[in-house]
Design a protein around this motif. Structure first.
Motif, PDB file in Angstrom:
ATOM      1  N   VAL A 185      28.450 -19.522  31.366  1.00 24.05           N
ATOM      2  CA  VAL A 185      27.012 -19.612  31.081  1.00 24.05           C
ATOM      3  C   VAL A 185      26.701 -20.922  30.359  1.00 24.05           C
ATOM      4  CG1 VAL A 185      25.109 -18.605  29.754  1.00 24.05           C
ATOM      5  CG2 VAL A 185      26.664 -17.112  31.024  1.00 24.05           C
ATOM      6  N   ALA A 186      27.492 -21.238  29.330  1.00 25.28           N
ATOM      7  CA  ALA A 186      27.283 -22.480  28.572  1.00 25.28           C
ATOM      8  C   ALA A 186      27.456 -23.694  29.474  1.00 25.28           C
ATOM      9  CB  ALA A 186      28.254 -22.546  27.398  1.00 25.28           C
ATOM     10  N   THR A 187      28.467 -23.656  30.344  1.00 26.17           N
ATOM     11  CA  THR A 187      28.718 -24.770  31.258  1.00 26.17           C
ATOM     12  C   THR A 187      27.539 -25.005  32.181  1.00 26.17           C
ATOM     13  OG1 THR A 187      31.119 -24.504  31.210  1.00 26.17           O
ATOM     14  CG2 THR A 187      30.191 -25.576  33.158  1.00 26.17           C
ATOM     15  N   GLU A 188      26.963 -23.927  32.719  1.00 27.05           N
ATOM     16  CA  GLU A 188      25.829 -24.073  33.639  1.00 27.05           C
ATOM     17  C   GLU A 188      24.618 -24.688  32.944  1.00 27.05           C
ATOM     18  OE1 GLU A 188      23.500 -21.674  37.155  1.00 27.05           O
ATOM     19  OE2 GLU A 188      25.394 -20.955  36.352  1.00 27.05           O
ATOM     20  N   HIS A 189      24.334 -24.224  31.725  1.00 27.54           N
ATOM     21  CA  HIS A 189      23.205 -24.799  30.975  1.00 27.54           C
ATOM     22  C   HIS A 189      23.462 -26.278  30.662  1.00 27.54           C
ATOM     23  CE1 HIS A 189      21.327 -20.993  30.714  1.00 27.54           C
ATOM     24  NE2 HIS A 189      22.053 -20.494  29.738  1.00 27.54           N
ATOM     25  N   ALA A 190      24.691 -26.599  30.258  1.00 31.59           N
ATOM     26  CA  ALA A 190      25.030 -27.975  29.887  1.00 31.59           C
ATOM     27  C   ALA A 190      24.932 -28.914  31.092  1.00 31.59           C
ATOM     28  CB  ALA A 190      26.436 -28.021  29.285  1.00 31.59           C
ATOM     29  N   VAL A 191      25.497 -28.485  32.231  1.00 32.66           N
ATOM     30  CA  VAL A 191      25.476 -29.326  33.431  1.00 32.66           C
ATOM     31  C   VAL A 191      24.045 -29.531  33.914  1.00 32.66           C
ATOM     32  CG1 VAL A 191      26.144 -29.435  35.873  1.00 32.66           C
ATOM     33  CG2 VAL A 191      27.817 -28.747  34.150  1.00 32.66           C
ATOM     34  N   THR A 192      23.225 -28.495  33.857  1.00 33.82           N
ATOM     35  CA  THR A 192      21.830 -28.614  34.289  1.00 33.82           C
ATOM     36  C   THR A 192      21.092 -29.654  33.446  1.00 33.82           C
ATOM     37  OG1 THR A 192      21.807 -26.290  34.964  1.00 33.82           O
ATOM     38  CG2 THR A 192      19.674 -27.365  34.706  1.00 33.82           C
ATOM     39  N   THR A 193      21.342 -29.648  32.137  1.00 33.42           N
ATOM     40  CA  THR A 193      20.700 -30.620  31.248  1.00 33.42           C
ATOM     41  C   THR A 193      21.193 -32.037  31.544  1.00 33.42           C
ATOM     42  OG1 THR A 193      20.577 -28.916  29.524  1.00 33.42           O
ATOM     43  CG2 THR A 193      20.222 -31.194  28.839  1.00 33.42           C
ATOM     44  N   LEU A 194      22.503 -32.191  31.713  1.00 31.34           N
ATOM     45  CA  LEU A 194      23.060 -33.511  32.037  1.00 31.34           C
ATOM     46  C   LEU A 194      22.537 -34.019  33.376  1.00 31.34           C
ATOM     47  CD1 LEU A 194      26.754 -32.922  30.913  1.00 31.34           C
ATOM     48  CD2 LEU A 194      25.026 -34.308  29.746  1.00 31.34           C
ATOM     49  N   TRP A 195      22.428 -33.119  34.346  1.00 30.35           N
ATOM     50  CA  TRP A 195      21.885 -33.485  35.665  1.00 30.35           C
ATOM     51  C   TRP A 195      20.448 -33.972  35.529  1.00 30.35           C
ATOM     52  CZ3 TRP A 195      17.770 -31.382  38.422  1.00 30.35           C
ATOM     53  CH2 TRP A 195      17.668 -31.753  39.769  1.00 30.35           C
ATOM     54  N   SER A 196      19.695 -33.298  34.666  1.00 24.28           N
ATOM     55  CA  SER A 196      18.286 -33.637  34.481  1.00 24.28           C
ATOM     56  C   SER A 196      18.124 -35.034  33.888  1.00 24.28           C
ATOM     57  CB  SER A 196      17.610 -32.599  33.583  1.00 24.28           C
ATOM     58  OG  SER A 196      16.239 -32.875  33.430  1.00 24.28           O
ATOM     59  N   VAL A 232      26.084 -25.330  40.290  1.00 23.84           N
ATOM     60  CA  VAL A 232      26.781 -26.264  39.404  1.00 23.84           C
ATOM     61  C   VAL A 232      27.538 -27.299  40.225  1.00 23.84           C
ATOM     62  CG1 VAL A 232      28.660 -26.485  37.730  1.00 23.84           C
ATOM     63  CG2 VAL A 232      26.969 -24.674  37.456  1.00 23.84           C
ATOM     64  N   ARG A 233      28.161 -26.866  41.314  1.00 22.95           N
ATOM     65  CA  ARG A 233      28.907 -27.786  42.177  1.00 22.95           C
ATOM     66  C   ARG A 233      27.982 -28.857  42.758  1.00 22.95           C
ATOM     67  NH1 ARG A 233      33.829 -27.016  44.005  1.00 22.95           N
ATOM     68  NH2 ARG A 233      33.711 -24.801  43.464  1.00 22.95           N
ATOM     69  N   LYS A 234      26.785 -28.426  43.179  1.00 20.00           N
ATOM     70  CA  LYS A 234      25.819 -29.366  43.757  1.00 20.00           C
ATOM     71  C   LYS A 234      25.367 -30.386  42.708  1.00 20.00           C
ATOM     72  CE  LYS A 234      22.723 -31.040  46.657  1.00 20.00           C
ATOM     73  NZ  LYS A 234      22.072 -32.015  45.769  1.00 20.00           N
ATOM     74  N   MET A 235      25.096 -29.934  41.492  1.00 15.49           N
ATOM     75  CA  MET A 235      24.671 -30.856  40.435  1.00 15.49           C
ATOM     76  C   MET A 235      25.794 -31.818  40.065  1.00 15.49           C
ATOM     77  SD  MET A 235      22.182 -28.620  37.907  1.00 15.49           S
ATOM     78  CE  MET A 235      23.234 -27.164  37.785  1.00 15.49           C
ATOM     79  N   CYS A 236      27.032 -31.325  40.046  1.00 13.32           N
ATOM     80  CA  CYS A 236      28.175 -32.203  39.768  1.00 13.32           C
ATOM     81  C   CYS A 236      28.312 -33.268  40.847  1.00 13.32           C
ATOM     82  CB  CYS A 236      29.455 -31.374  39.683  1.00 13.32           C
ATOM     83  SG  CYS A 236      29.609 -30.409  38.161  1.00 13.32           S
ATOM     84  N   SER A 237      28.071 -32.864  42.083  1.00 19.96           N
ATOM     85  CA  SER A 237      28.136 -33.812  43.196  1.00 19.96           C
ATOM     86  C   SER A 237      27.087 -34.910  43.033  1.00 19.96           C
ATOM     87  CB  SER A 237      27.925 -33.079  44.521  1.00 19.96           C
ATOM     88  OG  SER A 237      27.905 -33.973  45.605  1.00 19.96           O
ATOM     89  N   ASP A 238      25.879 -34.526  42.635  1.00 21.97           N
ATOM     90  CA  ASP A 238      24.817 -35.509  42.394  1.00 21.97           C
ATOM     91  C   ASP A 238      25.207 -36.473  41.261  1.00 21.97           C
ATOM     92  OD1 ASP A 238      23.216 -34.413  44.352  1.00 21.97           O
ATOM     93  OD2 ASP A 238      22.094 -33.137  42.973  1.00 21.97           O
ATOM     94  N   LEU A 239      25.799 -35.914  40.206  1.00 25.03           N
ATOM     95  CA  LEU A 239      26.205 -36.746  39.072  1.00 25.03           C
ATOM     96  C   LEU A 239      27.296 -37.728  39.474  1.00 25.03           C
ATOM     97  CD1 LEU A 239      26.210 -34.037  36.243  1.00 25.03           C
ATOM     98  CD2 LEU A 239      24.728 -36.028  36.352  1.00 25.03           C
ATOM     99  N   LEU A 240      28.217 -37.268  40.288  1.00 25.12           N
ATOM    100  CA  LEU A 240      29.293 -38.161  40.746  1.00 25.12           C
ATOM    101  C   LEU A 240      28.737 -39.346  41.524  1.00 25.12           C
ATOM    102  CD1 LEU A 240      32.153 -35.738  41.846  1.00 25.12           C
ATOM    103  CD2 LEU A 240      32.139 -37.318  39.916  1.00 25.12           C
ATOM    104  N   LYS A 241      27.713 -39.093  42.331  1.00 24.67           N
ATOM    105  CA  LYS A 241      27.085 -40.179  43.093  1.00 24.67           C
ATOM    106  C   LYS A 241      26.559 -41.258  42.145  1.00 24.67           C
ATOM    107  CE  LYS A 241      25.570 -37.120  46.845  1.00 24.67           C
ATOM    108  NZ  LYS A 241      24.397 -36.475  47.473  1.00 24.67           N
ATOM    109  N   ILE A 242      25.910 -40.817  41.072  1.00 25.64           N
ATOM    110  CA  ILE A 242      25.362 -41.762  40.093  1.00 25.64           C
ATOM    111  C   ILE A 242      26.477 -42.604  39.482  1.00 25.64           C
ATOM    112  CG2 ILE A 242      24.295 -41.928  37.798  1.00 25.64           C
ATOM    113  CD1 ILE A 242      22.265 -41.437  39.888  1.00 25.64           C
ATOM    114  N   PHE A 243      27.537 -41.936  39.030  1.00 24.91           N
ATOM    115  CA  PHE A 243      28.595 -42.654  38.317  1.00 24.91           C
ATOM    116  C   PHE A 243      29.434 -43.518  39.256  1.00 24.91           C
ATOM    117  CE2 PHE A 243      27.794 -39.064  35.346  1.00 24.91           C
ATOM    118  CZ  PHE A 243      27.325 -39.842  34.305  1.00 24.91           C
ATOM    119  N   ARG A 244      29.552 -43.121  40.512  1.00 30.39           N
ATOM    120  CA  ARG A 244      30.263 -43.961  41.478  1.00 30.39           C
ATOM    121  C   ARG A 244      29.488 -45.243  41.760  1.00 30.39           C
ATOM    122  NH1 ARG A 244      32.092 -39.060  45.510  1.00 30.39           N
ATOM    123  NH2 ARG A 244      34.081 -38.576  44.488  1.00 30.39           N
TER     124      ARG A 244
END
Length: 418
Positions: A340-351, A386-398
């Protein structure tokens, strides 16, 4: 021996979660949960490798003495002993028996009379005794209506209002018609001009009441935050949101912090309320809680939920990015606490990193080795969202990494003749 009753209440965070006794030597595990040294040592000696309260696997079985909590327990214990030895203690003990149903019926009938404090004490004592007693109380015709009417009398003083709020909190979950309760406590204000209202009384208890009374007041507030209009009325009450934020500072009672966070989650859904909380400094308050080592899993989850909520507004995202250490503190909770904490944290970072494209947030994630955490998370059994948001974040950092590499190559080519 300490009496744990209506008059002397043992704060819940003084009790060991294993033995349920007041801790003599409090120590904290790596999960942030505090136990009495003897109890947790016995648990670990029996071959267990999890935290008893959260069932999280311990990455280390070392524990740290909680000196601050031990000092608080000692101060409280000394205070209790003085009360036990006082002349008033005997009289309090003699009047401590649980009232009968007939006595409670009489107390309810006279709760608006001259002896209303005594009657409220009887009602609270009766309600505290059992769930069955609370069912009995809420079925008494006009009982809840009388409690609500007493809340409109802010001049009665904080001690009186504490009893009213405690009584209401004890039965609020038993009330079937919450729409009626909501209308009686909140919306009637707009129909009838009055010098004071229920929110005045609840605010007074939040400001001046005991820890238990404040928790009761927060719970009552949460129970009447039913719809957008109710939440707006609560947020519009001058000083109320500020007082709720004061209740969730790290040094407060963990139960009070958790109750306050739950209430803020309930109130914060309207966009106007999110913006107001941001302007009141909520992001800084949430960041301080995340940076505390001894916060429970439940508290961390609620803080991250609120940060996610705040990040849905531009004002919230700006404050998150401008608050020192906030992004790093959010990233630090990924994987480490709970799903639960991970999902909230990733959503905020994605935002803030992907949707808002804030460079400061991206740099903070990179500096905190966030890319590695995101990659590990994608390899875990995380949810599709969460996987989809992580994928979006990876695109940014790449993209950022390629940009930096290109810049480096250009500089290298330029200096090669030397």
């Amino acid at each position: 021996m300490v009496r744990d009753d209506l008059y002397i209440t043992v704060p819940s965070f003084f009790r060991c979660p294993i033995s349920l006794d007041v801790m003599k030597s409090p120590v904290s595990l790596c999960t942030g949960v505090t136990y009495d040294r003897t109890s947790i040592q016995r648990w670990l000696d029996n071959g267990n490798n999890t935290c008893p309260a959260t069932m999280q696997v311990l990455y280390t079985k070392d524990f740290i003495p909680n000196s601050n909590l031990q000092r608080l327990i000692q101060i409280w214990s000394d205070s209790v002993q003085q009360r036990v030895d006082s002349p008033e203690s005997k009289a309090m003990t003699e009047s401590h028996s649980v009232p009968s149903r007939d006595q409670v019926l009489t107390a309810v009938a006279d709760v608006e009379g001259n002896s209303r404090v005594d009657q409220l004490v009887k009602i609270v004592r009766f309600a505290l005794d059992s769930d069955e007693n609370r069912d009995f109380l809420v079925k008494i015709e006009g009982f809840v209506a009388r409690l609500v009417s007493l809340l409109f009398n802010v001049d009665a003083g904080v001690e009186f209002l504490e009893l009213v709020v405690k009584a209401l909190d004890l039965v609020v979950e038993k009330i079937e018609d919450h729409v009626w309760l909501n209308n009686s406590m909140l919306k009637k204000q707009r129909e009838v001009e009055s010098r004071c209202n229920c929110l005045d009384s609840l605010l007074l208890v939040l400001q001046q009441g005991s820890s238990d009374s404040r928790i009761a007041s927060v719970r009552v507030l949460k129970s009447i935050a039913m719809d957008a209009e109710s939440k707006q009325l609560i947020a519009e009450k001058e000083g109320l949101l500020s007082e709720l934020l004061k209740l969730i500072t790290p040094e407060k009672d963990p139960l009070l912090i958790e109750s306050g966070l739950s209430c803020l989650i309930a109130i914060s859904t309207p966009k106007q309320n999110k913006v107001k909380l941001v302007h009141l400094g909520a992001i800084r308050t949430f960041s301080k809680l995340l940076l505390e080592a001894n916060m429970s899993v439940s508290i961390v989850e609620k803080v991250l939920k609120l940060l996610e909520t705040m990040s849905s507004r531009k004002e919230g995202r700006v404050e998150i990015c401008e608050e020192p250490e906030c992004v790093g503190a959010i990233l630090n909770k990924v994987i480490k606490i709970s799903n639960v904490a991970t999902e909230h944290a990733v959503t905020t970072l994605w935002s803030v990193c992907y949707l808002f494209r804030d460079q400061r947030a991206q740099e903070a994630v990179t500096k905190a080795n966030g890319l590695t955490k995101i990659l590990l998370l994608m390899q875990s059994n995380c949810s599709p969202s969460v996987r989809k948001m992580c994928s979006d974040l990876l695109k940014i950092f790449r993209v950022n990494s390629k940009s930096c590499l290109s810049c480096y190559d250009t500089k290298t080519t330029h200096i090669m003749p030397f």
